[in-house]
Design a protein around this motif. Structure first.
Motif, PDB file in Angstrom:
ATOM      1  N   LYS A   1      36.925  27.778  49.936  1.00 15.33           N
ATOM      2  CA  LYS A   1      37.702  28.732  49.811  1.00 15.33           C
ATOM      3  C   LYS A   1      37.800  29.503  48.666  1.00 15.33           C
ATOM      4  O   LYS A   1      37.571  29.105  47.414  1.00 15.33           O
ATOM      5  CB  LYS A   1      39.157  28.211  49.976  1.00 15.33           C
ATOM      6  CG  LYS A   1      39.421  27.446  51.210  1.00 15.33           C
ATOM      7  CD  LYS A   1      40.384  26.482  51.175  1.00 15.33           C
ATOM      8  CE  LYS A   1      40.523  25.454  52.374  1.00 15.33           C
ATOM      9  NZ  LYS A   1      41.471  24.363  52.076  1.00 15.33           N
ATOM     10  N   GLU A   2      38.239  30.721  48.736  1.00 10.74           N
ATOM     11  CA  GLU A   2      38.530  31.301  47.518  1.00 10.74           C
ATOM     12  C   GLU A   2      40.211  31.419  47.180  1.00 10.74           C
ATOM     13  O   GLU A   2      40.823  31.802  47.829  1.00 10.74           O
ATOM     14  CB  GLU A   2      38.297  32.942  47.736  1.00 10.74           C
ATOM     15  CG  GLU A   2      37.973  33.640  46.340  1.00 10.74           C
ATOM     16  CD  GLU A   2      38.111  35.169  46.395  1.00 10.74           C
ATOM     17  OE1 GLU A   2      37.762  35.742  47.419  1.00 10.74           O
ATOM     18  OE2 GLU A   2      38.067  36.069  45.328  1.00 10.74           O
ATOM     19  N   ILE A   3      40.251  30.570  46.140  1.00 11.34           N
ATOM     20  CA  ILE A   3      41.748  30.498  45.603  1.00 11.34           C
ATOM     21  C   ILE A   3      42.093  31.449  44.471  1.00 11.34           C
ATOM     22  O   ILE A   3      41.386  31.182  43.367  1.00 11.34           O
ATOM     23  CB  ILE A   3      41.995  29.082  45.502  1.00 11.34           C
ATOM     24  CG1 ILE A   3      41.955  27.999  46.822  1.00 11.34           C
ATOM     25  CG2 ILE A   3      43.199  28.900  44.946  1.00 11.34           C
ATOM     26  CD1 ILE A   3      42.580  28.496  47.835  1.00 11.34           C
ATOM     27  N   THR A   4      42.839  32.429  44.550  1.00 14.14           N
ATOM     28  CA  THR A   4      43.065  33.363  43.514  1.00 14.14           C
ATOM     29  C   THR A   4      44.145  32.909  42.739  1.00 14.14           C
ATOM     30  O   THR A   4      45.096  32.074  43.257  1.00 14.14           O
ATOM     31  CB  THR A   4      43.365  34.740  44.162  1.00 14.14           C
ATOM     32  OG1 THR A   4      44.316  34.692  45.032  1.00 14.14           O
ATOM     33  CG2 THR A   4      42.094  35.422  44.840  1.00 14.14           C
ATOM     34  N   ARG A   5      44.736  33.049  41.527  1.00 15.03           N
ATOM     35  CA  ARG A   5      45.437  32.784  40.718  1.00 15.03           C
ATOM     36  C   ARG A   5      46.971  33.335  41.379  1.00 15.03           C
ATOM     37  O   ARG A   5      46.812  34.639  41.489  1.00 15.03           O
ATOM     38  CB  ARG A   5      45.571  33.242  39.399  1.00 15.03           C
ATOM     39  CG  ARG A   5      46.397  32.354  38.404  1.00 15.03           C
ATOM     40  CD  ARG A   5      46.026  32.721  36.994  1.00 15.03           C
ATOM     41  NE  ARG A   5      45.013  31.593  36.592  1.00 15.03           N
ATOM     42  CZ  ARG A   5      44.298  31.838  35.492  1.00 15.03           C
ATOM     43  NH1 ARG A   5      44.179  32.910  34.930  1.00 15.03           N
ATOM     44  NH2 ARG A   5      43.469  30.766  35.093  1.00 15.03           N
ATOM     45  N   GLY A   6      48.010  32.612  41.561  1.00 15.95           N
ATOM     46  CA  GLY A   6      49.132  33.317  42.137  1.00 15.95           C
ATOM     47  C   GLY A   6      49.084  33.876  43.544  1.00 15.95           C
ATOM     48  O   GLY A   6      49.986  34.680  43.890  1.00 15.95           O
ATOM     49  N   ALA A   7      48.078  33.391  44.032  1.00 11.11           N
ATOM     50  CA  ALA A   7      47.939  33.489  45.635  1.00 11.11           C
ATOM     51  C   ALA A   7      47.837  35.264  46.036  1.00 11.11           C
ATOM     52  O   ALA A   7      48.362  35.701  47.036  1.00 11.11           O
ATOM     53  CB  ALA A   7      49.055  33.051  46.718  1.00 11.11           C
ATOM     54  N   VAL A   8      47.098  35.936  44.955  1.00 11.64           N
ATOM     55  CA  VAL A   8      47.278  37.305  45.127  1.00 11.64           C
ATOM     56  C   VAL A   8      46.017  37.515  46.117  1.00 11.64           C
ATOM     57  O   VAL A   8      44.813  36.953  46.059  1.00 11.64           O
ATOM     58  CB  VAL A   8      46.778  38.033  43.705  1.00 11.64           C
ATOM     59  CG1 VAL A   8      46.498  39.608  44.122  1.00 11.64           C
ATOM     60  CG2 VAL A   8      47.913  37.829  42.728  1.00 11.64           C
ATOM     61  N   VAL A   9      46.087  38.623  47.004  1.00  8.76           N
ATOM     62  CA  VAL A   9      45.204  38.984  48.020  1.00  8.76           C
ATOM     63  C   VAL A   9      44.634  40.306  47.130  1.00  8.76           C
ATOM     64  O   VAL A   9      45.266  41.296  47.206  1.00  8.76           O
ATOM     65  CB  VAL A   9      45.619  39.245  49.473  1.00  8.76           C
ATOM     66  CG1 VAL A   9      44.664  39.608  50.337  1.00  8.76           C
ATOM     67  CG2 VAL A   9      46.426  38.092  49.992  1.00  8.76           C
ATOM     68  N   LYS A  10      43.254  40.128  46.724  1.00  5.57           N
ATOM     69  CA  LYS A  10      42.592  41.026  45.917  1.00  5.57           C
ATOM     70  C   LYS A  10      42.296  42.388  46.637  1.00  5.57           C
ATOM     71  O   LYS A  10      42.484  43.358  46.018  1.00  5.57           O
ATOM     72  CB  LYS A  10      41.512  40.735  45.002  1.00  5.57           C
ATOM     73  CG  LYS A  10      41.605  39.677  44.203  1.00  5.57           C
ATOM     74  CD  LYS A  10      40.354  39.006  43.566  1.00  5.57           C
ATOM     75  CE  LYS A  10      40.455  38.031  42.337  1.00  5.57           C
ATOM     76  NZ  LYS A  10      39.209  37.298  42.368  1.00  5.57           N
TER      77      LYS A  10
ATOM     78  N   ALA B   1      42.744  45.492  49.537  1.00 10.20           N
ATOM     79  CA  ALA B   1      43.679  45.780  50.259  1.00 10.20           C
ATOM     80  C   ALA B   1      43.183  45.975  51.791  1.00 10.20           C
ATOM     81  O   ALA B   1      41.960  45.892  52.035  1.00 10.20           O
ATOM     82  CB  ALA B   1      44.202  47.364  49.912  1.00 10.20           C
TER      83      ALA B   1
END
Lengths: 394, 101
Positions: B2-11, B13
């Motif tokens: 999975k791609e897990i971004t810091r702070g659950a940001v969806v990079k 739009a």
């Protein structure tokens, strides 16, 4: 000479915060008062946002931090409790907000005086927690909290507790560093995370379904582990630059100690003087002050308590149905020690009841008794038990 | 992985279309075009919305002239199976069938 609240305000000014969202509450109201004066006098270039509640104040802090601003705020007690659900959002979104707390009791009955119930109730919110013994520590810890929180290995918010009135409203000599020194120490904020930017749109605060939620929580768990390392680095850098020594736990008179008092916050000073006095009578007592409560310094505590006989935890809070919160954590930290010391909990100083030498006399007599015989696990000190039992015991 | 971004940001739009909410469905609405009078009430009520208007000439219809009207078609990628269309259909032309996955 500064009051504890002024220490917090000066630290925010030195850190050159960009935004200060606020809602006033005793005993931390002097923080926003001073910040507004700094701004009005042109000494601080920041946005002062008065909100309609603490819930809104911390929400505004999140918005500003998402934009990349350095954000400070201050609250206490019911105000912190009102922020509760948003505290988890600040840490979950990994925003390095720093908050000063005037540690105060929670209602009911309504009480504006000191204990640690407010911050202990938020210990699972994912914020770093620091407890100051003095106004100097309050100032220094706020400054260091920015550097620790903003480190890209951490990116978690921090709260720094100063005991209500005992620190917040009491004048003490405080060495305020020069602006240039702090500029060099903390530097201008470079947000190490994606920020609100119309040219690079992204979604913040999105849904996290069961397929992903747990990974985000594991990330926070790792960030807290990293914080443990970063705290050591920042503390030692601070010591080398400013001369004042900081560590997660502070050990004094521990080498030959049989009994160890564990304290947080301002009552450490009283405990220190008491122990020095008792040492003259030949009593082997040591003092262990916890400055960093989250991340909890398990390893350090385990090492410090090795070979000790009795650990007396001074809890200025109560987790009903269990005992003191610090007691629970220290007992858990002792898990796996070869020869665990006996651990006894003392509930003291709730709602601003003074913690005096008499308090510690009683603590010591129970701790000494615990060396050879069984004593109660949880001991309430300085309480008129008879008056309560008449009403409560059927 | 999975791609897990810091702070659950969806990079990026505009990516909510990637989340195929049709997977949430337990009951599946199926339009019976031999009964459907193409009143479009289901299309109005669908909250998702995952009922689209399409050219109706190739679909069955209860009467030949109705084929000139646009037809409602369910997009099963996003239909969550709420059943509102089933409930609102005035001619009971939508069946609600339990889906087995």
């Amino acid at each position: 000479m500064l009051r504890g609240n002024e220490s917090v305000a000066y630290a925010f000014k030195l850190a050159r915060i960009d935004v200060f969202p606020m809602f006033p509450i005793t005993p931390s109201t002097l923080v926003p008062e001073r910040i507004s004066k700094f701004i009005a006098d042109g000494e601080l270039d920041a946005e002062f946002i008065p909100l309609e509640s603490e819930h809104s104040a911390i929400s505004a802090a999140i918005g500003a931090s998402l934009k990349g601003a350095r954000v400070g705020t201050a609250t206490a007690s019911q105000g912190l409790a009102l922020m509760h659900e948003i505290l988890f959002i600040a840490s979950g979104m990994r925003l390095p907000i720093v908050m000063g707390i005037g540690n105060r009791a929670l209602s009911a009955p309504i009480n504006i005086w000191c204990d640690h119930q407010d911050t202990m109730a938020e210990r699972d919110a994912g914020w770093l927690q620091f407890y100051a013994e003095s106004n100097q520590e309050g100032l220094d810890l706020i400054l260091m909290a920015f550097k620790i929180s903003e480190d890209k290995r951490v990116l978690l918010p921090s709260m720094v507790g100063l005991d209500a009135f005992v620190l917040t409203h009491t004048m003490e000599p405080v060495d305020v560093p020069e602006q240039e020194e702090i500029d060099e120490f903390i530097g201008k904020k470079k947000p190490e995370y994606l920020t609100l930017d119309a040219n690079n749109p992204a979604t913040f605060g999105a849904f996290g379904s069961p397929s992903h939620y747990m990974e985000f929580k594991y990330a926070q768990y790792l960030a807290m582990k990293n914080a443990s390392v970063v705290i050591d680095e920042v503390f030692s850098e601070f010591t080398s630059k400013f001369g004042r020594k900081y560590s997660k736990i502070n050990e004094e008179m521990m080498d030959d100690a049989d009994i160890v008092f564990i304290t947080l916050g301002s009552c450490t000073g009283t405990a220190r003087e008491f122990i020095k006095m008792k040492r003259k009578e030949g009593k082997k007592i040591g003092l262990l002050k916890i400055t960093v409560f989250r991340p909890f310094p398990k390893e350090e505590i385990r090492k410090a308590l090795k070979g000790k006989k009795v650990v007396a935890v001074i809890d200025r809070n109560i987790s009903f149905g269990f005992g003191g919160a610090v007691y629970g954590e220290v007992a858990a930290a002792m898990n796996g020690m070869d020869e665990s010391p006996k651990i006894v909990d003392f509930i003291v100083g709730l709602g601003g009841r003074d913690i005096t030498f008499n308090t510690f006399e009683e603590v010591l007599s129970i701790a000494e008794k615990a060396m050879n015989e069984e004593v109660d696990e949880i001991n309430w000190i300085d309480v008129d038990k008879e008056a309560v039992e008449k009403e409560e015991i059927i | 992985m999975k791609e897990i971004t810091r702070g659950a940001v969806v990079k990026d739009a505009g990516n909510s279309v990637v989340n195929k909410t049709g997977s949430w469905r337990t009951f599946k609405p199926i339009i019976n075009y031999e009964k459907c009078i193409r009143c479009m009430i289901c299309w109005i009520y669908c909250p998702e919305p995952s009922i689209y208007k399409e050219d109706g000439k190739d679909y069955d219809a209860p009467k030949e002239p109705i084929k000139k009207l646009p037809v409602p078609v369910i997009d099963y990628d996003y239909c969550k199976g709420c059943g509102i269309c089933v409930n609102e259909c005035p001619v009971k032309a939508i069946d609600f069938v339990k889906e087995v996955k």
